[in-house]
Design a protein around this motif. Structure first.
Motif, PDB file in Angstrom:
ATOM      1  N   LYS A   1       0.822  -1.214   0.000  1.00 24.57           N
ATOM      2  CA  LYS A   1       0.000   0.000   0.000  1.00 24.57           C
ATOM      3  C   LYS A   1       0.858   1.267   0.000  1.00 24.57           C
ATOM      4  CE  LYS A   1      -4.195  -1.810   0.296  1.00 24.57           C
ATOM      5  NZ  LYS A   1      -3.897  -3.233   0.430  1.00 24.57           N
ATOM      6  N   ILE A   2       2.091   1.164   0.475  1.00 25.84           N
ATOM      7  CA  ILE A   2       3.001   2.314   0.499  1.00 25.84           C
ATOM      8  C   ILE A   2       3.972   2.254  -0.675  1.00 25.84           C
ATOM      9  CG2 ILE A   2       4.811   3.500   1.820  1.00 25.84           C
ATOM     10  CD1 ILE A   2       3.480   2.520   4.364  1.00 25.84           C
ATOM     11  N   LEU A   3       4.559   1.097  -0.893  1.00 26.40           N
ATOM     12  CA  LEU A   3       5.605   0.950  -1.904  1.00 26.40           C
ATOM     13  C   LEU A   3       5.115   1.246  -3.313  1.00 26.40           C
ATOM     14  CD1 LEU A   3       8.533   0.051  -2.516  1.00 26.40           C
ATOM     15  CD2 LEU A   3       7.665  -2.297  -2.673  1.00 26.40           C
ATOM     16  N   PHE A   4       3.881   0.862  -3.617  1.00 22.84           N
ATOM     17  CA  PHE A   4       3.375   1.021  -4.978  1.00 22.84           C
ATOM     18  C   PHE A   4       2.448   2.223  -5.136  1.00 22.84           C
ATOM     19  CE2 PHE A   4       3.859  -3.779  -4.660  1.00 22.84           C
ATOM     20  CZ  PHE A   4       5.161  -3.744  -5.148  1.00 22.84           C
ATOM     21  N   ASP A   5       2.469   3.125  -4.177  1.00 22.82           N
ATOM     22  CA  ASP A   5       1.712   4.365  -4.252  1.00 22.82           C
ATOM     23  C   ASP A   5       2.689   5.508  -4.526  1.00 22.82           C
ATOM     24  OD1 ASP A   5       0.652   6.967  -2.898  1.00 22.82           O
ATOM     25  OD2 ASP A   5      -1.143   5.719  -3.120  1.00 22.82           O
ATOM     26  N   GLN A   6       2.461   6.230  -5.619  1.00 21.02           N
ATOM     27  CA  GLN A   6       3.409   7.247  -6.059  1.00 21.02           C
ATOM     28  C   GLN A   6       3.697   8.295  -4.986  1.00 21.02           C
ATOM     29  OE1 GLN A   6       4.885   6.809  -8.984  1.00 21.02           O
ATOM     30  NE2 GLN A   6       6.249   8.563  -8.685  1.00 21.02           N
TER      31      GLN A   6
ATOM     32  N   ILE B   1       9.733 -24.002   8.733  1.00 23.29           N
ATOM     33  CA  ILE B   1       8.449 -23.576   8.178  1.00 23.29           C
ATOM     34  C   ILE B   1       8.669 -22.897   6.830  1.00 23.29           C
ATOM     35  CG2 ILE B   1       6.462 -22.056   8.526  1.00 23.29           C
ATOM     36  CD1 ILE B   1       6.962 -22.414  11.564  1.00 23.29           C
ATOM     37  N   ILE B   2       7.951 -23.369   5.824  1.00 22.72           N
ATOM     38  CA  ILE B   2       7.982 -22.761   4.494  1.00 22.72           C
ATOM     39  C   ILE B   2       6.723 -21.910   4.353  1.00 22.72           C
ATOM     40  CG2 ILE B   2       8.207 -23.165   2.020  1.00 22.72           C
ATOM     41  CD1 ILE B   2      10.501 -24.288   3.764  1.00 22.72           C
ATOM     42  N   HIS B   3       6.887 -20.624   4.123  1.00 24.67           N
ATOM     43  CA  HIS B   3       5.750 -19.705   4.107  1.00 24.67           C
ATOM     44  C   HIS B   3       4.865 -19.920   2.883  1.00 24.67           C
ATOM     45  CE1 HIS B   3       3.516 -15.918   3.760  1.00 24.67           C
ATOM     46  NE2 HIS B   3       3.685 -15.788   5.055  1.00 24.67           N
ATOM     47  N   ARG B   4       5.460 -20.017   1.715  1.00 28.20           N
ATOM     48  CA  ARG B   4       4.793 -20.280   0.423  1.00 28.20           C
ATOM     49  C   ARG B   4       3.995 -19.120  -0.159  1.00 28.20           C
ATOM     50  NH1 ARG B   4       1.677 -25.372  -1.079  1.00 28.20           N
ATOM     51  NH2 ARG B   4       0.308 -24.829   0.653  1.00 28.20           N
ATOM     52  N   ASP B   5       3.904 -17.990   0.538  1.00 25.16           N
ATOM     53  CA  ASP B   5       3.160 -16.868  -0.047  1.00 25.16           C
ATOM     54  C   ASP B   5       3.772 -15.532   0.368  1.00 25.16           C
ATOM     55  OD1 ASP B   5       1.209 -15.823  -1.701  1.00 25.16           O
ATOM     56  OD2 ASP B   5      -0.333 -15.762  -0.153  1.00 25.16           O
ATOM     57  N   LEU B   6       5.090 -15.474   0.311  1.00 22.74           N
ATOM     58  CA  LEU B   6       5.794 -14.243   0.673  1.00 22.74           C
ATOM     59  C   LEU B   6       5.634 -13.220  -0.448  1.00 22.74           C
ATOM     60  CD1 LEU B   6       7.664 -13.266   3.016  1.00 22.74           C
ATOM     61  CD2 LEU B   6       9.589 -13.787   1.506  1.00 22.74           C
ATOM     62  N   LYS B   7       5.067 -12.062  -0.122  1.00 17.84           N
ATOM     63  CA  LYS B   7       4.843 -10.998  -1.096  1.00 17.84           C
ATOM     64  C   LYS B   7       4.628  -9.691  -0.350  1.00 17.84           C
ATOM     65  CE  LYS B   7      -0.077 -12.268  -1.325  1.00 17.84           C
ATOM     66  NZ  LYS B   7      -1.183 -12.672  -2.200  1.00 17.84           N
ATOM     67  N   ALA B   8       4.596  -8.598  -1.086  1.00 18.47           N
ATOM     68  CA  ALA B   8       4.525  -7.271  -0.461  1.00 18.47           C
ATOM     69  C   ALA B   8       3.269  -7.084   0.382  1.00 18.47           C
ATOM     70  CB  ALA B   8       4.612  -6.183  -1.535  1.00 18.47           C
ATOM     71  N   SER B   9       2.142  -7.638  -0.044  1.00 16.60           N
ATOM     72  CA  SER B   9       0.900  -7.464   0.713  1.00 16.60           C
ATOM     73  C   SER B   9       0.882  -8.287   2.004  1.00 16.60           C
ATOM     74  CB  SER B   9      -0.309  -7.832  -0.150  1.00 16.60           C
ATOM     75  OG  SER B   9      -0.241  -9.177  -0.571  1.00 16.60           O
ATOM     76  N   ASN B  10       1.816  -9.235   2.134  1.00 18.49           N
ATOM     77  CA  ASN B  10       1.908 -10.029   3.360  1.00 18.49           C
ATOM     78  C   ASN B  10       3.045  -9.573   4.265  1.00 18.49           C
ATOM     79  OD1 ASN B  10      -0.302 -11.641   2.878  1.00 18.49           O
ATOM     80  ND2 ASN B  10       0.860 -13.271   1.885  1.00 18.49           N
ATOM     81  N   ILE B  11       3.552  -8.375   3.999  1.00 17.19           N
ATOM     82  CA  ILE B  11       4.525  -7.741   4.886  1.00 17.19           C
ATOM     83  C   ILE B  11       3.839  -6.538   5.526  1.00 17.19           C
ATOM     84  CG2 ILE B  11       6.766  -6.626   5.084  1.00 17.19           C
ATOM     85  CD1 ILE B  11       6.884  -9.583   4.237  1.00 17.19           C
ATOM     86  N   LEU B  12       3.665  -6.583   6.840  1.00 21.79           N
ATOM     87  CA  LEU B  12       3.022  -5.487   7.562  1.00 21.79           C
ATOM     88  C   LEU B  12       4.075  -4.618   8.244  1.00 21.79           C
ATOM     89  CD1 LEU B  12      -0.003  -7.404   9.157  1.00 21.79           C
ATOM     90  CD2 LEU B  12       0.165  -6.287   6.927  1.00 21.79           C
TER      91      LEU B  12
END
Length: 269
Positions: free
Chosen positions: A118-123, A156-167
């Motif tokens: 929400k921050i990284l991809f907002d100009q 533990i393997i997370h399997r869905d690491l992405k920008a929206s899953n980093i708070l």
């Protein structure tokens, strides 16, 4: 009971009393969560994830919380069993759960700066992310991932690491969230296989997307994509003429122009 066997196999609890004590400490009543979220009002809705909406709430003691309302076909056991025992500054903290009236609710600490995407991809908002802050975020994610892979009780393997899953917390420290797709490995295990490919395309390692093979390496691949996004300020899926950000980065690397990948905002004085 199935849940008792699952819990024991994951955390090797010494006695049944240990299990019951921990589970009891995590239970939160549905009425409490309805009051905290104003009955899951739209005004308190923080967003919509792959497994259901998330609401902001406030408990009687003043603590702010985030409540994930899982869809009926989503599993709650895995995430509760995994996250309850994971204690690391770069992992989101589970405060409790609720299973009442067919509701499946997970209660997490509330992080005021929301998700990284929400921050990284907002100009406009991206201006808040100078290089020092981005570097701190990258290192924090890496530390959380290392804990999951090497330092927690089981791998533990997370399997869905992405920008929206980093708070991001008040100081913009990153915390890995959403363990709904996570898988456990024993100490001697190095990879797994599944016929059910789940996750987010663009972040998936090729061997996982094509053949269902997942391992520490597939999480590291996702981390690499995430690092590229943080450095460039661009989504992996935002390119039209090229396959993705990885192809774009590879082209610049081969041409000796890797520095052109850097987010222009970072070059401003």
């Amino acid at each position: 009971m199935e849940i008792q066997k699952l819990y024991s196999s994951i955390f090797i609890l010494e006695t049944q009393a240990d299990y019951e004590k921990i589970m009891e400490s995590l239970l939160i009543g549905l009425d409490t969560l309805k009051t905290a979220t104003a009955n899951f009002s739209d005004e308190n809705k923080l967003g919509q994830g792959g497994f259901g909406p998330v609401y902001k709430g406030k408990l009687f003691d003043g603590r702010e919380i985030a409540v994930k309302r899982l869809s009926s076909n989503s599993g709650l056991k895995t995430e509760v069993m995994l996250v309850a025992k994971l204690l690391h500054r770069n992992l989101v903290k589970l405060l409790g759960f609720c299973l009442e009236e067919e509701e499946k609710l997970l209660v997490y600490e509330y992080l005021p700066n929301g998700s990284l995407d929400k921050i990284l991809f907002d100009q406009g908002k991206r201006l808040r992310l100078g290089w020092e802050r981005r570097y701190k975020i990258i290192v924090g994610i890496a530390r959380g991932l290392l804990y999951l892979h090497e330092d927690s009780q089981l791998r533990i393997i997370h399997r869905d690491l992405k920008a929206s899953n980093i708070l991001l917390d008040e100081q913009m420290n990153p915390k890995i969230s959403d363990f709904g797709l996570a898988k456990l490995f024993g100490e001697s295990e190095t990879q797994g296989n599944t016929n059910r490919i789940a996750g987010t395309y663009g972040y998936m390692a090729p061997e996982y997307a094509k053949h269902g093979l997942f391992s520490i390496k597939s999480d590291v691949y996702s981390f690499g994509v995430l690092v590229l996004e943080i450095v460039t300020g661009q989504k992996n899926s935002s390119f039209r003429n090229l396959t993705n950000l990885l192809s774009h980065a590879w082209l610049h690397w081969n041409n000796g122009t890797a520095e052109e990948l850097i987010d222009p905002i970072l070059n401003d004085p």
